[in-house]
Design an enzyme around this catalytic site. Structure first.
Site, short mmCIF file in Angstrom:
data_model
loop_
_atom_site.label_atom_id
_atom_site.label_comp_id
_atom_site.label_asym_id
_atom_site.label_seq_id
_atom_site.Cartn_x
_atom_site.Cartn_y
_atom_site.Cartn_z
N LYS A 163 39.97 40.67 38.69
CA LYS A 163 39.67 40.53 37.27
C LYS A 163 40.90 39.99 36.54
O LYS A 163 42.03 40.46 36.78
CB LYS A 163 39.25 41.88 36.70
CG LYS A 163 38.81 41.84 35.23
CD LYS A 163 38.31 43.20 34.77
CE LYS A 163 37.86 43.17 33.31
NZ LYS A 163 37.32 44.47 32.86
N SER A 213 32.91 44.65 30.27
CA SER A 213 33.67 43.42 30.26
C SER A 213 33.84 42.79 31.64
O SER A 213 34.19 41.62 31.75
CB SER A 213 35.06 43.70 29.66
OG SER A 213 35.82 44.56 30.51
N SER A 224 32.91 49.53 31.33
CA SER A 224 33.00 48.12 31.73
C SER A 224 33.03 47.86 33.22
O SER A 224 33.08 46.71 33.64
CB SER A 224 34.23 47.47 31.08
OG SER A 224 34.03 47.34 29.68
#
Length: 493
Positions: free
Chosen positions: A78, A159, A183
């Site tokens: 990420k 997210s 998230s």
């Protein structure tokens, strides 16, 4: 040999060790999938050369008999984790072009364990969002489509939407995520994969771009419970550079996996039966209860009376911390600098922050600045922290009666991109089931459990006591074994 990109982390690790294929074959397969899936916009930066370098090192290590826990396994990172020599942006124009000279603790642990990096995954800007629509680099697209044939472009959750989309589409077997209010868990539920938020402090936050420091927690995302256990072992551990890091040994979660829940009590919190919840979600919850009974667990009803205040408290605390954390992006020290001709220092601050931050980030900064301002601090921020303490106490009382809690992960299946963008409140309600565990710092996991009437994935959430990741993983495994979820998106990209 079957296509290696369809294999799980455990299957890649074990097959590589058994000599069924080389690490380079694995890396080349995933690199090809990444290159062919530009339409999903899951990656901000692709690093095929790093995946191949790690694969070659793994092949050499196998020949020398010196394998590491994740040798031969490439993963996605990420783009909130700083990676030395590779652009790290937090999906924001503010950090576009920023190339760290250092490595985050979590990513370093994964590289030390032998993993390779396929690239940096897209996300909601500064991890603020529930649909991956706030990224400066464009929306991430879910690989799933509705069965009705309306061809709507669906959100992969947020997210960590780049991570969830990439894993579901077989662009990587696993990825890192971060979870502030859901998230990891919500995008996992939306895309038919599994993801765990460990106890706050299990994974170091050092080198992770901060959103809300008292809530942010790194965790793994993958297709199976076992894969999550494998990744979590590699990611966890004490870090002297993180004052919130827990100085505790890392358990052997994979070795401790068991779907036998005999003697365990599963709590069903009545407050999670919210008004207007789709019947499909409620039916799946009931099915999950039946599965856990079949695994030997006793079902008990529990109460978490302050649940209704969790979301309002979260959307005071998280923006307040974001306002403080993002104050450092001012155009002076690093990141974007917008300096209009003849501008003074204050003009530069204003121009830089106006250009660098997206609308959702600005909204949360303004909310956070407001609740921290003189005259409003006690009325909002202090009260929200008191509510947070009450929510944590609710969980303590519930866990006096049970071992694990079972709830839905999200109040719906994946929605279409743009469907909720105009209504921030509707978007925030996506986190209604995930936020309470985040406020209490508890381990929580989403596991895929079924499909809705449109053929879209639905997830169930397991919440455990602090430090009881093993209990969460075992309950998730019991559901995984009985749900036998094998659905995958049909390739259209």
């Amino acid at each position: 040999m079957s296509d290696v990109t369809n294999l799980t982390v455990a299957e890649i690790r074990d097959g590589f060790r058994a000599g069924e294929f080389t690490a380079r074959e694995v890396a080349e397969g995933f690199n090809a999938n990444v290159a062919a899936a530009k339409a999903l916009n899951a990656f901000i930066v692709e690093t095929p050369e790093k995946a191949l370098a790690a694969a070659d090192a793994a092949d050499a290590a196998r020949a020398a008999g010196d394998l590491k826990p994740l040798s031969g396994v490439p993963i996605g990172m990420k783009d909130l984790f700083c990676t030395a020599g590779v652009q790290t942006t937090a999906a924001s124009h503010m950090l576009e072009g920023f190339v760290p000279t250092y490595e985050s603790t979590v990513s370093q642990k994964l590289w030390d364990a032998g993993a390779g990096m396929l690239g940096k995954l897209n996300l909601d800007q500064f991890a603020m969002g529930s649909s991956n629509e706030t990224s400066f680099f464009g929306n991430v697209i879910s690989p799933w489509k509705r069965g009705s044939g309306d061809n709507a472009t669906l959100a992969p959750g947020g997210s960590s939407g780049g991570s969830s989309s990439a894993i579901s589409a077989r662009l990587c077997p696993a990825a890192t995520g971060t979870d502030t209010g859901g998230s990891i868990r919500q995008p996992a539920a939306f895309t038919g994969i599994a993801g765990i938020k460990p106890t706050y402090g299990r994974c170091s936050r050092w080198g992770v771009v901060a959103f809300a420091s008292s809530l942010d927690q790194a965790g793994p995302m993958a297709r199976t419970v076992r894969d999550n256990a494998i990744l979590l072992e590699a990611m966890s551990g004490f870090d002297v550079k993180d004052s919130t890091s827990l100085d505790l040994p890392v358990p052997q979660w994979e070795a401790g996996l068991s779907g036998n829940l005999k003697g365990k009590k599963i709590g069903i919190p009545k407050e999670y039966r919210v008004d207007g919840m789709p019947q499909e979600i409620d039916a799946l919850w009931e099915q999950g209860i039946a599965w856990l009974k079949d695994a030997g667990a006793e079902i008990v009803n529990v109460s978490l009376p302050h649940t209704e205040y969790a979301l309002p408290a979260y959307y005071i605390i998280a923006p307040a911390e974001a306002s403080s954390n993002l104050a450092r992006y001012d155009g002076v020290r690093y990141g974007l600098r917008d300096l209009p001709d003849g501008a003074g220092l204050q003009d530069m601050y204003a121009a830089t922050r106006a250009a660098g931050f997206g609308p959702e980030v600005k909204r949360r900064i303004m909310i956070g600045t407001y609740v921290l301002s003189a005259g409003f601090y006690d009325a909002y921020y202090t009260q929200a922290q008191k509510v947070r303490a009450l929510i944590a106490r609710d969980f303590d009382r519930a866990f006096a009666e049970c071992d694990i809690l079972l709830t839905p992960t999200a109040p719906s299946a994946a929605f279409a991109l743009g469907e909720k963008q105009a209504d921030p409140l509707a978007m925030y309600l996506n986190d209604v089931f995930t936020v309470p565990a985040s406020l209490a710092g508890l381990p929580a996991m989403s596991v895929p459990a079924g499909l809705d009437s449109q053929g879209l994935p639905l997830g169930l959430q397991l919440i455990g006591r602090a430090l009881d990741e093993q209990g969460v993983l075992n309950a998730a495994l019991a559901i995984e074994e009985r749900a036998a979820f094998s659905a995958r998106p049909e390739r259209w990209w």
